[in-house]
Scaffold this active site. Sequence first.
Site, mmCIF file in Angstrom:
data_model
loop_
_atom_site.group_PDB
_atom_site.id
_atom_site.type_symbol
_atom_site.label_atom_id
_atom_site.label_comp_id
_atom_site.label_asym_id
_atom_site.label_seq_id
_atom_site.Cartn_x
_atom_site.Cartn_y
_atom_site.Cartn_z
ATOM 1 N N LYS A 169 56.478 54.307 26.752
ATOM 2 C CA LYS A 169 55.826 55.163 25.742
ATOM 3 C C LYS A 169 54.396 55.353 26.242
ATOM 4 C CE LYS A 169 53.271 55.596 22.656
ATOM 5 N NZ LYS A 169 52.117 56.534 22.719
ATOM 6 N N GLY A 202 52.006 56.431 18.766
ATOM 7 C CA GLY A 202 52.121 54.973 18.775
ATOM 8 C C GLY A 202 52.806 54.428 17.540
ATOM 9 N N VAL A 205 57.034 56.092 18.072
ATOM 10 C CA VAL A 205 57.826 55.638 19.227
ATOM 11 C C VAL A 205 57.370 54.240 19.670
ATOM 12 C CG1 VAL A 205 58.444 56.155 21.615
ATOM 13 C CG2 VAL A 205 58.226 58.021 19.959
ATOM 14 N N GLY A 206 56.050 54.018 19.699
ATOM 15 C CA GLY A 206 55.525 52.711 20.115
ATOM 16 C C GLY A 206 55.996 51.613 19.175
ATOM 17 N N GLU A 244 47.395 43.584 27.574
ATOM 18 C CA GLU A 244 46.129 43.784 28.289
ATOM 19 C C GLU A 244 45.230 44.579 27.356
ATOM 20 O OE1 GLU A 244 45.357 42.477 31.020
ATOM 21 O OE2 GLU A 244 47.254 41.915 31.932
ATOM 22 N N CYS A 278 38.292 49.040 30.436
ATOM 23 C CA CYS A 278 38.386 47.752 29.746
ATOM 24 C C CYS A 278 37.479 46.717 30.404
ATOM 25 C CB CYS A 278 39.827 47.275 29.758
ATOM 26 S SG CYS A 278 40.547 47.281 31.421
ATOM 27 N N GLU A 378 33.698 46.760 21.337
ATOM 28 C CA GLU A 378 33.951 47.580 22.524
ATOM 29 C C GLU A 378 33.674 49.048 22.171
ATOM 30 O OE1 GLU A 378 38.082 48.210 23.769
ATOM 31 O OE2 GLU A 378 37.440 47.672 25.793
HETATM 32 P P1 NAD Z 1 45.265 52.361 21.840
HETATM 33 O O1 NAD Z 1 45.494 50.952 21.494
HETATM 34 O O2 NAD Z 1 44.786 53.280 20.788
HETATM 35 O O3 NAD Z 1 46.606 53.039 22.402
HETATM 36 C C1 NAD Z 1 47.295 52.503 23.499
HETATM 37 C C2 NAD Z 1 48.755 52.893 23.404
HETATM 38 O O4 NAD Z 1 49.335 52.243 22.273
HETATM 39 C C3 NAD Z 1 48.989 54.393 23.205
HETATM 40 O O5 NAD Z 1 50.115 54.789 23.954
HETATM 41 C C4 NAD Z 1 49.268 54.483 21.716
HETATM 42 O O6 NAD Z 1 50.040 55.599 21.354
HETATM 43 C C5 NAD Z 1 50.033 53.189 21.476
HETATM 44 N N1 NAD Z 1 50.056 52.721 20.081
HETATM 45 C C6 NAD Z 1 49.163 52.982 19.080
HETATM 46 N N2 NAD Z 1 49.545 52.367 17.945
HETATM 47 C C7 NAD Z 1 50.687 51.690 18.223
HETATM 48 C C8 NAD Z 1 51.548 50.844 17.464
HETATM 49 N N3 NAD Z 1 51.325 50.574 16.180
HETATM 50 N N4 NAD Z 1 52.616 50.293 18.087
HETATM 51 C C9 NAD Z 1 52.861 50.531 19.388
HETATM 52 N N5 NAD Z 1 52.094 51.332 20.157
HETATM 53 C C10 NAD Z 1 51.012 51.900 19.587
HETATM 54 O O7 NAD Z 1 44.289 52.365 23.096
HETATM 55 P P2 NAD Z 1 43.652 53.616 23.839
HETATM 56 O O8 NAD Z 1 42.599 54.199 22.964
HETATM 57 O O9 NAD Z 1 44.744 54.499 24.341
HETATM 58 O O10 NAD Z 1 42.996 52.901 25.114
HETATM 59 C C11 NAD Z 1 41.750 52.305 25.077
HETATM 60 C C12 NAD Z 1 41.886 50.807 24.904
HETATM 61 O O11 NAD Z 1 42.692 50.268 25.941
HETATM 62 C C13 NAD Z 1 40.566 50.069 24.997
HETATM 63 O O12 NAD Z 1 40.463 49.123 23.978
HETATM 64 C C14 NAD Z 1 40.638 49.388 26.348
HETATM 65 O O13 NAD Z 1 39.836 48.251 26.488
HETATM 66 C C15 NAD Z 1 42.076 49.091 26.474
HETATM 67 N N6 NAD Z 1 42.439 48.909 27.884
HETATM 68 C C16 NAD Z 1 42.696 47.644 28.328
HETATM 69 C C17 NAD Z 1 42.980 47.419 29.678
HETATM 70 C C18 NAD Z 1 43.291 46.043 30.199
HETATM 71 O O14 NAD Z 1 43.880 45.945 31.285
HETATM 72 N N7 NAD Z 1 42.932 44.970 29.530
HETATM 73 C C19 NAD Z 1 43.002 48.492 30.553
HETATM 74 C C20 NAD Z 1 42.735 49.768 30.065
HETATM 75 C C21 NAD Z 1 42.462 49.957 28.710
#
Ligand code: NAD
Length: 473
Positions: A169, A202, A205-206, A244, A278, A378
């Site tokens: 997803k 999210g 589908v998530g 992550e 991140c 963050e």
């Molecule tokens: P997000 O958490 O909003 O979304 C990430 C993914 O999760 C998307 O595909 C989203 O559709 C899905 N999602 C949202 N709600 C969900 C739910 N309830 N159940 C399942 N899936 C769901 O994050 P973002 O805004 O896309 O990305 C930024 C974040 O990602 C920042 O906090 C960043 O630090 C983190 N990040 C971490 C790493 C790492 O390796 N630690 C790397 C890159 C980004």
Amino acid sequence: MQRIDQHYINGAFVASHGQQLADLHNPATEAVIGQVRLGDTVDAERAIAAAHAALPAQAARSVEERLALLGRFRDAMAARRDDLHAAVLAEYGAPSARSRWMVEHPVQVIDDAMKVLADFPFQRSVGQAQVHYLPVGVAGIITPWNSNAAFICAKLATALAAGCTAVVKPSELSALQTHVVMQALHAAQLPPGVANIVNGAGHDVGAALSASPQVAKISFTGSTGTGRAILRAAADSFKRVTLELGGKSPTIILDNADADSAAALAVQAGFINSGQACVAGTRILVPEARRAEFEDALARAMQAVRSGDPQDPATQVGPMVSQRQWERVQGYIRTGLGEGARLLAGGEGRPEGMQRGWFVRPTLFTDVRNDMTVAREEIFGPVLCIIGYRDEADAVAIANDSAYGLSALVIGADAQRATAVGRQIQSGRVLVNTLQHESLAPFGGMKQSGIGRESGQWGLEAFLEQQTVMAAP
Ligand code: NAD
């Protein structure tokens, strides 16, 4: 205008059951450049069923067979570098150095997974017992927008290397990049059902992946808040999880550091991926005794940072991915000012002369205390904070006074001393005088930066279960 209407399920491009359309934007111009059809729980269930049916055959494939299919996936991604580059520029606006990396990295991570697979001992002897490493089952893979294609490729290649099948997803903001990966998977002629991709939201589908009893593991990269929701949803079926998550990484500049080179490295660490990283080093800790000197050097280093057109090779900071993200960053800059932080560079609004695009002024605050919102949360944009410390013990205490623990950078003239300081930081990764990354070493966060590790043998083990077999002699 590109319209992406299909998911990739069971080795074929299929029509979506979910009918909602989401706009895709070019963040540098704000123009609508395409639309993606969002799948729903029915699409998710179809993909999970395909992955489940394909699991026994994938689990039974030999290492050589898995290497062969990963090799085809790798070659298909390598053949689509130009397509992926166009997608990255159009829907993400990464500046040229970053966009080139975002095209090479997906190939590199599949190579890494193959390297680890080729050498991994799937069967070991311990005393009188045999330990077998077995695929955990169907993997649910959920990715963010800040490096979508590479996250899909890394997680998927590792899952397939382990003998798992997967449903991906991807981020709904990265549909053009995802489409290139789907085309590569199709061209690679992987066995049907082994790798499935469903576009969607999210919460839809998530959430279906996180809750499905047929999914044995979730590998997620994204925000800490979403990670928490996934962990809760995964509890009912005791899924294995690799999370992550976010970071608020410290950069400690030691009192023996050269001011100009330390400032240049610290600013670079803060503005990785236009600040949407991140691992970005967003808390810059400087010794009080040399505070003014480091503030000057950091302010000078900021002057060299160009925020603007991602196609201009001089640009280091591109636009934020979305209007929502732009507003979020603006909100944090206002919060910092309201809390009494002092601007050394940047501030609210767009860079001078820009009327359009989700561009942020690269911003540096000083007089920040570690209990201020801008030091604790963050921001995920190009906003850095300078925090003063009294001595090394104080620096370590401030660095560790955070909910996060993903990455840390220590800069100093004496590498041994800097390493000793770094070792005291509760962080999954510690860098000393460098921003180099070792892609075969374990990567992941302590505390609320995540659970588990990716990359190298540790990443592969996260898709495996151990089975101990003890037979009578
Ligand atoms: P997000 O958490 O909003 O979304 C990430 C993914 O999760 C998307 O595909 C989203 O559709 C899905 N999602 C949202 N709600 C969900 C739910 N309830 N159940 C399942 N899936 C769901 O994050 P973002 O805004 O896309 O990305 C930024 C974040 O990602 C920042 O906090 C960043 O630090 C983190 N990040 C971490 C790493 C790492 O390796 N630690 C790397 C890159 C980004």
